[in-house]
Design an enzyme around this catalytic site. Structure first.
Site, mmCIF file in Angstrom:
data_model
loop_
_atom_site.group_PDB
_atom_site.id
_atom_site.type_symbol
_atom_site.label_atom_id
_atom_site.label_comp_id
_atom_site.label_asym_id
_atom_site.label_seq_id
_atom_site.Cartn_x
_atom_site.Cartn_y
_atom_site.Cartn_z
ATOM 1 N N PHE A 1 56.593 -41.254 14.221
ATOM 2 C CA PHE A 1 56.599 -42.653 14.625
ATOM 3 C C PHE A 1 55.253 -43.404 14.089
ATOM 4 C CE2 PHE A 1 55.069 -45.152 18.402
ATOM 5 C CZ PHE A 1 55.292 -46.388 17.882
ATOM 6 N N THR B 1 58.518 -33.119 15.084
ATOM 7 C CA THR B 1 59.128 -34.288 15.797
ATOM 8 C C THR B 1 59.459 -35.224 14.861
ATOM 9 O OG1 THR B 1 56.778 -34.742 16.325
ATOM 10 C CG2 THR B 1 58.339 -33.658 17.983
ATOM 11 N N ASP C 1 52.589 -27.086 7.529
ATOM 12 C CA ASP C 1 52.342 -27.178 8.881
ATOM 13 C C ASP C 1 50.917 -26.947 8.865
ATOM 14 O OD1 ASP C 1 51.558 -26.169 11.363
ATOM 15 O OD2 ASP C 1 53.530 -25.692 11.918
ATOM 16 N N TYR D 1 47.967 -30.233 25.436
ATOM 17 C CA TYR D 1 47.896 -31.643 24.374
ATOM 18 C C TYR D 1 46.502 -32.051 24.907
ATOM 19 C CZ TYR D 1 49.019 -36.119 23.132
ATOM 20 O OH TYR D 1 48.956 -37.326 22.021
ATOM 21 N N TYR E 1 31.208 -31.147 13.571
ATOM 22 C CA TYR E 1 31.293 -31.041 12.335
ATOM 23 C C TYR E 1 30.160 -32.386 11.717
ATOM 24 C CZ TYR E 1 34.574 -27.666 10.644
ATOM 25 O OH TYR E 1 34.900 -26.670 10.001
ATOM 26 N N THR F 1 51.647 -46.236 22.962
ATOM 27 C CA THR F 1 51.999 -47.008 21.703
ATOM 28 C C THR F 1 53.684 -46.875 21.800
ATOM 29 O OG1 THR F 1 50.086 -47.066 20.698
ATOM 30 C CG2 THR F 1 51.693 -47.794 19.346
HETATM 31 P P1 NAD Z 1 55.301 -38.149 16.723
HETATM 32 O O1 NAD Z 1 55.885 -36.972 17.522
HETATM 33 O O2 NAD Z 1 56.494 -39.043 16.407
HETATM 34 O O3 NAD Z 1 54.662 -37.833 15.500
HETATM 35 C C1 NAD Z 1 53.836 -36.468 15.299
HETATM 36 C C2 NAD Z 1 54.113 -36.148 13.720
HETATM 37 O O4 NAD Z 1 53.230 -34.871 13.505
HETATM 38 C C3 NAD Z 1 55.758 -35.796 13.362
HETATM 39 O O5 NAD Z 1 56.170 -36.183 12.168
HETATM 40 C C4 NAD Z 1 55.211 -34.166 13.579
HETATM 41 O O6 NAD Z 1 56.661 -33.521 12.832
HETATM 42 C C5 NAD Z 1 54.009 -33.887 13.061
HETATM 43 N N1 NAD Z 1 53.562 -32.433 13.526
HETATM 44 C C6 NAD Z 1 53.726 -31.904 14.413
HETATM 45 N N2 NAD Z 1 52.906 -30.796 14.489
HETATM 46 C C7 NAD Z 1 52.691 -30.475 13.342
HETATM 47 C C8 NAD Z 1 52.103 -29.502 12.402
HETATM 48 N N3 NAD Z 1 51.774 -28.302 13.342
HETATM 49 N N4 NAD Z 1 51.833 -29.399 11.240
HETATM 50 C C9 NAD Z 1 52.585 -30.583 10.592
HETATM 51 N N5 NAD Z 1 53.011 -31.711 11.175
HETATM 52 C C10 NAD Z 1 53.162 -31.586 12.487
HETATM 53 O O7 NAD Z 1 54.176 -38.736 17.411
HETATM 54 P P2 NAD Z 1 53.226 -40.034 17.441
HETATM 55 O O8 NAD Z 1 53.417 -40.947 18.454
HETATM 56 O O9 NAD Z 1 53.694 -40.631 16.090
HETATM 57 O O10 NAD Z 1 51.908 -39.544 17.463
HETATM 58 C C11 NAD Z 1 50.944 -39.423 16.288
HETATM 59 C C12 NAD Z 1 49.537 -38.936 16.673
HETATM 60 O O11 NAD Z 1 49.136 -39.866 17.572
HETATM 61 C C13 NAD Z 1 49.770 -37.726 17.477
HETATM 62 O O12 NAD Z 1 48.404 -37.025 17.083
HETATM 63 C C14 NAD Z 1 49.335 -38.005 18.999
HETATM 64 O O13 NAD Z 1 48.916 -37.213 19.635
HETATM 65 C C15 NAD Z 1 48.674 -39.361 18.758
HETATM 66 N N6 NAD Z 1 48.861 -40.217 19.961
HETATM 67 C C16 NAD Z 1 49.864 -41.087 20.164
HETATM 68 C C17 NAD Z 1 50.199 -41.938 21.061
HETATM 69 C C18 NAD Z 1 51.372 -42.726 21.201
HETATM 70 O O14 NAD Z 1 51.695 -43.486 22.192
HETATM 71 N N7 NAD Z 1 52.273 -42.928 20.158
HETATM 72 C C19 NAD Z 1 49.445 -41.950 22.083
HETATM 73 C C20 NAD Z 1 48.014 -41.001 22.002
HETATM 74 C C21 NAD Z 1 47.871 -40.463 20.809
#
Ligand code: NAD
Ligand code: UDP
Length: 347
Positions: free
Chosen positions: A33, A57, A78, A165, A179, A195
């Site tokens: 997303f 995802t 990955d 998480y 780092y 978000t």
């Molecule tokens: P999402 O699940 O839509 O996107 C996560 C992406 O990471 C996906 O495309 C998934 O396939 C990929 N992914 C997961 N594990 C992986 C791995 N081991 N190797 C390679 N790719 C991998 O979630 P999002 O909402 O887009 O969140 C993106 C980031 O922002 C995340 O790190 C999340 O923790 C952080 N975040 C998002 C929110 C929110 O409200 N959207 C809030 C806090 C933090």
């Protein structure tokens, strides 16, 4: 394409840089997303973008509109496995964000957070480049300080179902700051509050997408608990603007820095807004509150305001209506595809 295939192909057919100021930027989790919205934004500024994702995802569907762009490349990988790529900047977003998604394989979630951060940092260290970490408001857990400021250390259950998480992201922050201190690296850490917006998955499980999809389908909206728990909802465009400002800020601005919308809403209020905005006849259905579900959450964004001159501009009602329009179209297309007759094979 794999990392190895990309790197060997790149030496013979390098991506063309259309501007001298353009960078080659790596976005891990770029098919998700936030990642897909970030890739789009970085491309629109003339950069080359490498999206690294294992599609856990995220979906290729999120990237179809970018796939013809010669400055964009998708690499299936990955992040728990090390990788080498010639890039100028890294945004490390890879990690499922929805509680049902990250709890489906908690061990892999913990590995993604720790090893994903480690591998991004090692690449940044080897290349001497800046690296950005998508951390989360979950580092504050079920907070005693309200609203949450960056100097609050949080209240997280280290052994609960959210710990893979929450603690994973906390450990990733630890790695980033170690780092930076040990190797004198340039890091950017933001703590993202809830978000929402276009390109969330309809089956993602998070509250905004769940409520909208349920309302559009005329199903009951599932409120967990009594709906008095609060969240602050930021529209995706506002957040991505914050990401880019943080990445481009002076080196002294390392974060952690909260990015989110300080407007605070009860989950029950959100359900009512979605029903009103969709004009749905859906009713509310109450379900048990998941374990360790934080009761209140609202960012103090004073630091982002001061250091990045950043604040959200999209009110919840406006962002919801844009997101509803996205899901409405998405579900119509999905329904139409389901109704298409299955074509007979020519063979
Ligand atoms: P999402 O699940 O839509 O996107 C996560 C992406 O990471 C996906 O495309 C998934 O396939 C990929 N992914 C997961 N594990 C992986 C791995 N081991 N190797 C390679 N790719 C991998 O979630 P999002 O909402 O887009 O969140 C993106 C980031 O922002 C995340 O790190 C999340 O923790 C952080 N975040 C998002 C929110 C929110 O409200 N959207 C809030 C806090 C933090
Ligand atoms: N929630 C809900 N119904 C749903 C999905 C979530 O009531 O269908 C609640 C959830 O229990 C939490 C809030 O909405 O209190 C936000 O949940 P989400 O999964 O979006 O994010 P997080 O809990 O990680 O903030």
């Amino acid at each position: 394409m794999t990392v190895e295939q990309f790197e060997s192909a790149r030496t013979t057919t390098p991506l063309t840089r259309n501007k001298s100021s353009a960078k080659r930027i790596l976005v891990t989790g770029g098919a998700g997303f936030l990642g897909s919205n970030l890739c789009e934004r970085l491309l629109s500024k003339g950069n080359e973008v490498l999206c690294l994702d294992n599609l856990q995802t995220g979906t290729r569907h999120n990237l179809t509109h970018l796939s013809d762009n010669p400055r964009f490349e998708f690499i299936e990988h990955d992040v728990t496995a090390a990788y080498g790529l010639e890039v100028d900047e890294i945004y490390n977003l890879a990690c499922p964000a929805s509680p049902p998604a990250y709890q489906a394989d908690p061990v892999h979630t913990a590995k993604t957070n720790f090893l994903g951060a480690l591998n991004a940092l090692d690449l940044a260290k080897a290349r001497g480049i800046k690296v950005f970490q998508a951390s989360t408001s979950e580092v504050y857990g079920d907070p005693f300080m309200h609203p949450q400021r960056e100097d609050y250390w949080g209240n997280v259950n280290p052994i609960g179902p959210r710990a893979c998480y929450d603690e994973g992201k906390r450990c990733a922050e630890t790695l980033f700051f170690d780092y930076a201190r040990q190797y004198d690296m340039r890091i950017k850490v933001c703590r993202i509050f809830n978000t929402y917006g276009p390109r969330m998955r309809p089956d993602d499980g998070r509250v905004v997408s769940n409520f909208i999809v349920q309302a559009l389908r005329g199903e009951d909206l599932t409120i967990y608990g009594d709906g008095t728990q609060t969240r602050s909802f930021c529209y995706v465009d506002d957040l991505i603007e914050g990401f880019v400002r943080l990445m481009n800020s002076p080196d002294a601005v390392t974060g952690p820095i909260n990015l989110g919308n300080p407007g605070e809403f009860e989950v029950g209020e959100l359900a009512e807004m979605v029903i009103a905005e969709t004009g749905s006849k859906s009713k509310i259905a109450y379900r048990p509150l998941p374990a360790n579900d934080p009761q209140r959450r609202r960012p103090d964004i004073g630091l982002a305001d001061e250091k990045l001159d950043w604040r959200p501009t999209v009110p919840l009602a406006v962002g919801l209506s844009k997101t509803i329009a996205y899901f409405d179209e998405f579900l119509r297309r999905e329904d139409a595809a389901m109704k298409e007759p299955i074509k007979e094979s020519a063979a």
